[in-house]
Scaffold this motif. Structure first.
Motif, PDB file in Angstrom:
ATOM      1  N   GLN A 129     -40.443  39.578  -0.926  1.00  0.00           N
ATOM      2  CA  GLN A 129     -39.641  40.421  -0.039  1.00  0.00           C
ATOM      3  C   GLN A 129     -38.373  39.698   0.400  1.00  0.00           C
ATOM      4  OE1 GLN A 129     -42.244  41.516   3.161  1.00  0.00           O
ATOM      5  NE2 GLN A 129     -43.483  42.870   1.892  1.00  0.00           N
ATOM      6  N   ARG A 130     -38.495  38.434   0.719  1.00  0.00           N
ATOM      7  CA  ARG A 130     -37.330  37.635   1.129  1.00  0.00           C
ATOM      8  C   ARG A 130     -36.332  37.522  -0.022  1.00  0.00           C
ATOM      9  NH1 ARG A 130     -35.147  32.630   1.317  1.00  0.00           N
ATOM     10  NH2 ARG A 130     -34.152  32.047   3.273  1.00  0.00           N
ATOM     11  N   ASP A 131     -36.824  37.272  -1.217  1.00  0.00           N
ATOM     12  CA  ASP A 131     -35.934  37.186  -2.381  1.00  0.00           C
ATOM     13  C   ASP A 131     -35.199  38.502  -2.615  1.00  0.00           C
ATOM     14  OD1 ASP A 131     -36.733  34.568  -2.760  1.00  0.00           O
ATOM     15  OD2 ASP A 131     -38.134  35.042  -4.389  1.00  0.00           O
ATOM     16  N   THR A 132     -35.889  39.616  -2.432  1.00  0.00           N
ATOM     17  CA  THR A 132     -35.263  40.931  -2.582  1.00  0.00           C
ATOM     18  C   THR A 132     -34.162  41.127  -1.547  1.00  0.00           C
ATOM     19  OG1 THR A 132     -37.288  41.880  -3.502  1.00  0.00           O
ATOM     20  CG2 THR A 132     -35.697  43.424  -2.568  1.00  0.00           C
ATOM     21  N   LEU A 133     -34.415  40.721  -0.309  1.00  0.00           N
ATOM     22  CA  LEU A 133     -33.398  40.824   0.739  1.00  0.00           C
ATOM     23  C   LEU A 133     -32.195  39.938   0.447  1.00  0.00           C
ATOM     24  CD1 LEU A 133     -35.647  40.971   3.924  1.00  0.00           C
ATOM     25  CD2 LEU A 133     -34.172  42.797   3.047  1.00  0.00           C
ATOM     26  N   ILE A 134     -32.436  38.759  -0.096  1.00  0.00           N
ATOM     27  CA  ILE A 134     -31.330  37.862  -0.444  1.00  0.00           C
ATOM     28  C   ILE A 134     -30.479  38.490  -1.546  1.00  0.00           C
ATOM     29  CG2 ILE A 134     -30.779  35.642  -1.540  1.00  0.00           C
ATOM     30  CD1 ILE A 134     -33.178  34.480   0.067  1.00  0.00           C
ATOM     31  N   GLN A 135     -31.114  39.073  -2.541  1.00  0.00           N
ATOM     32  CA  GLN A 135     -30.368  39.753  -3.610  1.00  0.00           C
ATOM     33  C   GLN A 135     -29.575  40.926  -3.062  1.00  0.00           C
ATOM     34  OE1 GLN A 135     -33.343  40.777  -6.492  1.00  0.00           O
ATOM     35  NE2 GLN A 135     -33.567  38.686  -7.223  1.00  0.00           N
ATOM     36  N   ARG A 136     -30.183  41.671  -2.152  1.00  0.00           N
ATOM     37  CA  ARG A 136     -29.494  42.804  -1.530  1.00  0.00           C
ATOM     38  C   ARG A 136     -28.250  42.324  -0.781  1.00  0.00           C
ATOM     39  NH1 ARG A 136     -32.246  46.544   3.188  1.00  0.00           N
ATOM     40  NH2 ARG A 136     -30.346  47.533   3.894  1.00  0.00           N
ATOM     41  N   LYS A 137     -28.387  41.239  -0.019  1.00  0.00           N
ATOM     42  CA  LYS A 137     -27.257  40.701   0.734  1.00  0.00           C
ATOM     43  C   LYS A 137     -26.145  40.262  -0.211  1.00  0.00           C
ATOM     44  CE  LYS A 137     -24.907  38.997   4.182  1.00  0.00           C
ATOM     45  NZ  LYS A 137     -25.210  37.990   5.137  1.00  0.00           N
ATOM     46  N   GLU A 138     -26.501  39.620  -1.315  1.00  0.00           N
ATOM     47  CA  GLU A 138     -25.499  39.185  -2.294  1.00  0.00           C
ATOM     48  C   GLU A 138     -24.746  40.385  -2.878  1.00  0.00           C
ATOM     49  OE1 GLU A 138     -27.877  36.937  -5.025  1.00  0.00           O
ATOM     50  OE2 GLU A 138     -27.884  35.151  -3.753  1.00  0.00           O
ATOM     51  N   GLN A 139     -25.462  41.457  -3.158  1.00  0.00           N
ATOM     52  CA  GLN A 139     -24.827  42.666  -3.691  1.00  0.00           C
ATOM     53  C   GLN A 139     -23.908  43.311  -2.657  1.00  0.00           C
ATOM     54  OE1 GLN A 139     -28.257  44.892  -4.921  1.00  0.00           O
ATOM     55  NE2 GLN A 139     -28.419  43.834  -6.879  1.00  0.00           N
ATOM     56  N   ILE A 140     -24.332  43.326  -1.419  1.00  0.00           N
ATOM     57  CA  ILE A 140     -23.511  43.896  -0.349  1.00  0.00           C
ATOM     58  C   ILE A 140     -22.231  43.080  -0.176  1.00  0.00           C
ATOM     59  CG2 ILE A 140     -23.387  44.310   2.149  1.00  0.00           C
ATOM     60  CD1 ILE A 140     -26.424  44.972   2.005  1.00  0.00           C
ATOM     61  N   VAL A 141     -22.362  41.757  -0.160  1.00  0.00           N
ATOM     62  CA  VAL A 141     -21.193  40.888  -0.018  1.00  0.00           C
ATOM     63  C   VAL A 141     -20.233  41.086  -1.193  1.00  0.00           C
ATOM     64  CG1 VAL A 141     -20.442  38.465   0.003  1.00  0.00           C
ATOM     65  CG2 VAL A 141     -22.329  39.201   1.463  1.00  0.00           C
ATOM     66  N   ALA A 142     -20.773  41.239  -2.393  1.00  0.00           N
ATOM     67  CA  ALA A 142     -19.918  41.478  -3.564  1.00  0.00           C
ATOM     68  C   ALA A 142     -19.159  42.792  -3.418  1.00  0.00           C
ATOM     69  CB  ALA A 142     -20.759  41.482  -4.837  1.00  0.00           C
ATOM     70  N   LEU A 143     -19.827  43.822  -2.896  1.00  0.00           N
ATOM     71  CA  LEU A 143     -19.146  45.102  -2.661  1.00  0.00           C
ATOM     72  C   LEU A 143     -18.081  44.981  -1.584  1.00  0.00           C
ATOM     73  CD1 LEU A 143     -22.066  47.678  -2.879  1.00  0.00           C
ATOM     74  CD2 LEU A 143     -20.034  47.580  -4.333  1.00  0.00           C
ATOM     75  N   ILE A 144     -18.382  44.245  -0.533  1.00  0.00           N
ATOM     76  CA  ILE A 144     -17.388  44.032   0.526  1.00  0.00           C
ATOM     77  C   ILE A 144     -16.160  43.338  -0.056  1.00  0.00           C
ATOM     78  CG2 ILE A 144     -16.897  42.691   2.621  1.00  0.00           C
ATOM     79  CD1 ILE A 144     -19.815  43.312   3.494  1.00  0.00           C
TER      80      ILE A 144
END
Length: 96
Positions: free
Chosen positions: A64-79
């Motif tokens: 779950q933590r790894d999934t959240l980290i990947q999600r954050k990376e994708q969000i930052v890339a979109l930003i």
């Protein structure tokens, strides 16, 4: 066989761009909040290895933590992508 992801083109006016960026910043903060509830342990501790159930819980929390980290990376890339783009020209008819 690998599949390619098609490119998309989105046109945003400055107001729309700010709204999307604000929503992405909100999602990033929300993801950080969720991540704060997870330990950063890479290896299980003594209480995580006492039985099969606790080992499974440790693996589940890590996934779950790894999934959240990947999600954050994708969000930052979109930003970064939307933040560095130039807004579309605004006309009186198109901005509402």
């Amino acid at each position: 066989m690998t599949t390619t992801v098609p490119d998309i083109t989105i046109t945003l006016h400055e107001t729309q761009r700010r709204i999307v960026l604000n929503a992405l910043y909100d999602k990033a903060a929300e993801t950080d909040h969720y991540l704060s509830g997870y330990r950063e342990d890479k290896t299980p501790g003594p209480l995580d290895t006492c039985c099969d159930k606790h080992r499974a819980l440790f693996k589940d929390r890590s996934a779950q933590r790894d999934t959240l980290i990947q999600r954050k990376e994708q969000i930052v890339a979109l930003i970064d992508l939307i933040g560095s783009s130039s807004p579309a020209a605004t006309t009186a008819d198109s901005e509402r």
